[in-house]
Write a protein that holds these residues in place. Structure first.
Motif, PDB file in Angstrom:
ATOM      1  N   GLU A 181       0.972  -1.175   0.022  1.00  0.00           N
ATOM      2  CA  GLU A 181      -0.035   0.045  -0.035  1.00  0.00           C
ATOM      3  C   GLU A 181       0.815   1.392  -0.119  1.00  0.00           C
ATOM      4  OE1 GLU A 181      -2.461  -0.655   3.435  1.00  0.00           O
ATOM      5  OE2 GLU A 181      -4.177  -1.469   2.222  1.00  0.00           O
ATOM      6  N   GLU A 182       2.067   1.252   0.973  1.00  0.00           N
ATOM      7  CA  GLU A 182       2.928   2.412   0.940  1.00  0.00           C
ATOM      8  C   GLU A 182       3.740   2.571  -0.311  1.00  0.00           C
ATOM      9  OE1 GLU A 182       5.256   1.646   4.268  1.00  0.00           O
ATOM     10  OE2 GLU A 182       3.614   1.701   5.733  1.00  0.00           O
ATOM     11  N   ARG A 183       4.131   1.546  -1.025  1.00  0.00           N
ATOM     12  CA  ARG A 183       4.794   1.457  -2.170  1.00  0.00           C
ATOM     13  C   ARG A 183       4.154   0.833  -3.352  1.00  0.00           C
ATOM     14  NH1 ARG A 183       9.673  -1.378   0.777  1.00  0.00           N
ATOM     15  NH2 ARG A 183      10.631  -1.502  -1.383  1.00  0.00           N
ATOM     16  N   LEU A 184       3.067   1.417  -3.621  1.00  0.00           N
ATOM     17  CA  LEU A 184       2.009   1.169  -4.656  1.00  0.00           C
ATOM     18  C   LEU A 184       2.437   1.438  -6.029  1.00  0.00           C
ATOM     19  CD1 LEU A 184      -0.951   0.055  -4.543  1.00  0.00           C
ATOM     20  CD2 LEU A 184      -1.668   2.393  -5.081  1.00  0.00           C
ATOM     21  N   ALA A 185       3.314   2.270  -6.383  1.00  0.00           N
ATOM     22  CA  ALA A 185       3.776   2.750  -7.550  1.00  0.00           C
ATOM     23  C   ALA A 185       5.011   2.246  -7.803  1.00  0.00           C
ATOM     24  CB  ALA A 185       3.788   4.375  -7.714  1.00  0.00           C
ATOM     25  N   ASP A 186       5.847   1.741  -6.791  1.00  0.00           N
ATOM     26  CA  ASP A 186       7.235   1.178  -6.816  1.00  0.00           C
ATOM     27  C   ASP A 186       7.375   0.067  -5.918  1.00  0.00           C
ATOM     28  OD1 ASP A 186       9.777   0.753  -7.759  1.00  0.00           O
ATOM     29  OD2 ASP A 186      10.607   2.281  -6.548  1.00  0.00           O
ATOM     30  N   PRO A 187       6.627  -1.027  -6.313  1.00  0.00           N
ATOM     31  CA  PRO A 187       6.550  -2.104  -5.106  1.00  0.00           C
ATOM     32  C   PRO A 187       7.756  -2.952  -5.169  1.00  0.00           C
ATOM     33  CG  PRO A 187       5.211  -2.787  -7.166  1.00  0.00           C
ATOM     34  CD  PRO A 187       5.732  -1.454  -7.366  1.00  0.00           C
ATOM     35  N   PRO A 188       8.324  -3.472  -4.361  1.00  0.00           N
ATOM     36  CA  PRO A 188       9.354  -4.613  -4.059  1.00  0.00           C
ATOM     37  C   PRO A 188       9.069  -6.025  -4.966  1.00  0.00           C
ATOM     38  CG  PRO A 188       8.418  -4.590  -1.902  1.00  0.00           C
ATOM     39  CD  PRO A 188       7.816  -3.631  -2.910  1.00  0.00           C
ATOM     40  N   SER A 189       9.743  -6.652  -5.297  1.00  0.00           N
ATOM     41  CA  SER A 189       9.587  -8.252  -5.812  1.00  0.00           C
ATOM     42  C   SER A 189       8.946  -8.936  -4.686  1.00  0.00           C
ATOM     43  CB  SER A 189      11.034  -8.607  -6.491  1.00  0.00           C
ATOM     44  OG  SER A 189      11.819  -8.712  -5.584  1.00  0.00           O
ATOM     45  N   LEU A 190       8.706  -9.847  -4.797  1.00  0.00           N
ATOM     46  CA  LEU A 190       8.151 -10.676  -3.865  1.00  0.00           C
ATOM     47  C   LEU A 190       9.740 -11.389  -3.216  1.00  0.00           C
ATOM     48  CD1 LEU A 190       6.254 -12.760  -2.734  1.00  0.00           C
ATOM     49  CD2 LEU A 190       6.641 -14.562  -4.382  1.00  0.00           C
ATOM     50  N   GLU A 191      10.772 -11.529  -3.695  1.00  0.00           N
ATOM     51  CA  GLU A 191      11.835 -12.015  -2.944  1.00  0.00           C
ATOM     52  C   GLU A 191      12.280 -10.854  -1.920  1.00  0.00           C
ATOM     53  OE1 GLU A 191      16.153 -13.934  -3.866  1.00  0.00           O
ATOM     54  OE2 GLU A 191      14.833 -13.523  -5.336  1.00  0.00           O
ATOM     55  N   GLN A 192      12.401  -9.603  -2.767  1.00  0.00           N
ATOM     56  CA  GLN A 192      12.895  -8.609  -1.614  1.00  0.00           C
ATOM     57  C   GLN A 192      11.591  -8.162  -0.288  1.00  0.00           C
ATOM     58  OE1 GLN A 192      12.508  -5.462  -4.709  1.00  0.00           O
ATOM     59  NE2 GLN A 192      14.726  -5.542  -5.174  1.00  0.00           N
ATOM     60  N   LEU A 193      10.571  -8.355  -0.953  1.00  0.00           N
ATOM     61  CA  LEU A 193       9.390  -8.100   0.182  1.00  0.00           C
ATOM     62  C   LEU A 193       9.555  -9.247   1.239  1.00  0.00           C
ATOM     63  CD1 LEU A 193       6.816  -6.548   0.994  1.00  0.00           C
ATOM     64  CD2 LEU A 193       5.541  -8.140  -0.378  1.00  0.00           C
ATOM     65  N   ALA A 194       9.757 -10.480   0.826  1.00  0.00           N
ATOM     66  CA  ALA A 194       9.922 -11.597   1.807  1.00  0.00           C
ATOM     67  C   ALA A 194      11.242 -11.391   2.479  1.00  0.00           C
ATOM     68  CB  ALA A 194      10.200 -12.806   1.134  1.00  0.00           C
ATOM     69  N   ALA A 195      12.318 -10.899   2.091  1.00  0.00           N
ATOM     70  CA  ALA A 195      13.580 -10.477   2.792  1.00  0.00           C
ATOM     71  C   ALA A 195      13.164  -9.359   3.716  1.00  0.00           C
ATOM     72  CB  ALA A 195      14.692 -10.306   1.734  1.00  0.00           C
ATOM     73  N   GLU A 196      12.488  -8.302   3.441  1.00  0.00           N
ATOM     74  CA  GLU A 196      12.277  -7.342   4.290  1.00  0.00           C
ATOM     75  C   GLU A 196      11.649  -7.802   5.511  1.00  0.00           C
ATOM     76  OE1 GLU A 196      10.378  -3.700   2.678  1.00  0.00           O
ATOM     77  OE2 GLU A 196      11.588  -3.758   0.953  1.00  0.00           O
ATOM     78  N   LEU A 197      10.541  -9.040   5.193  1.00  0.00           N
ATOM     79  CA  LEU A 197       9.863  -9.335   6.407  1.00  0.00           C
ATOM     80  C   LEU A 197      10.414 -10.345   7.051  1.00  0.00           C
ATOM     81  CD1 LEU A 197       6.074  -9.140   4.621  1.00  0.00           C
ATOM     82  CD2 LEU A 197       7.462  -7.332   6.058  1.00  0.00           C
TER      83      LEU A 197
END
Length: 274
Positions: A181-197
């Motif tokens: 939601e916060e990065r709607l226009a420039d979202p991370p990849s699934l791999e990047q998102l998983a790593a962040e979490l």
């Protein structure tokens, strides 16, 4: 239905706050998995609509009323070669809460307990809401609207269960949604998102699908279209909207917007600027 044309009107009447209206005949068009901020009350007036819901597929024909609660993922497509026609009401949460309070028998947030009901009387009234609104008779439209909503709530609603987040997977899914939601226009990849979490892509994908009924990339497209609607409602030109929500260009916006909303963004915006 003898008519072999597809057509649709998605609009809002200035004197009916908290309500969107869609009347359409679809043949080839199909709605991908998506969800709504508010409720869906749809009267099928011709053909057959197939609605894919978490609990299975509903086939709704003339005289049926399809009922969908907020944030419930669903698809829709024609169930017969001639397609389906329907008159749909999209009442906001506020409008439903207002009518539920007037009824007085529902506790908490009201939610429909049936996906589809056979009710030719209410189906006809929903069509009459559209007719009255299109004729500019807001008094009749509002009266009929509240009567139809009250009938559906009284007969087919109960308290909407609160979604509780307990498991680590559910927490990860909720955090992932916040990031998207916060990065709607420039979202991370699934791999990047998983790593962040601090989880794995596969675990995150599974948790997100379980919690929101669709994978993150599908949810993201739906969220972008919802935000596009809000910007178009505010009068932002479609080309600017496309960039603001993260689509590559206006044709990209047009394609996804039309699939999910049922009309192109230009037609949607014109109905709100009149």
């Amino acid at each position: 239905m003898a008519d072999d044309r597809e057509w649709a009107r998605h609009w809002r009447h200035a004197q009916l706050p908290g309500l969107d209206l869609l009347r359409a005949h679809y043949i080839r068009h199909s709605f991908p998995r998506h969800a709504h901020d508010g409720y869906v009350i749809a009267a099928v007036t011709g053909g057959v609509e197939e609605v894919g819901l978490p609990g299975g597929t509903v086939r709704a024909g003339p005289g049926s009323v399809v009922l969908i609660n907020p944030e419930v993922p669903h698809t829709a497509r024609a169930g017969v070669p001639e397609g389906w026609a329907y008159a749909t009401l999209y009442p906001s949460r506020g409008l439903i809460a207002e009518v539920a309070a007037e009824i007085g028998s529902l506790r908490g947030t009201a939610g429909f307990t049936a996906d589809s009901v056979t009710d030719p009387q209410t189906s006809h009234v929903i069509s009459e809401v559209h007719r009255a609104a299109e004729e500019g008779n807001a008094l009749a439209a509002d009266t009929l609207l509240r009567g139809a909503v009250a009938r559906m709530l009284a007969r087919h609603a109960g308290p909407l269960p609160a979604r509780t987040v307990r498991s680590a997977g559910a927490l990860d899914a909720a955090r992932a949604r916040s990031v998207l939601e916060e990065r709607l226009a420039d979202p991370p990849s699934l791999e990047q998102l998983a790593a962040e979490l601090g989880t794995s892509p596969f675990a995150l994908l599974r948790a997100f699908r379980e919690h929101y009924g669709m994978p993150p990339h599908t949810w993201l497209t739906d969220a972008r279209v919802r935000q596009a609607r809000r910007l178009l409602d505010a009068g932002t030109p479609p080309a600017e909207v496309a960039v603001a929500v993260g689509f590559t260009d206006q044709p990209h916006l047009n394609r996804h917007f039309t699939r999910i909303v049922g009309v192109p963004p230009g037609a949607y915006r014109r109905e709100r600027s009149g």
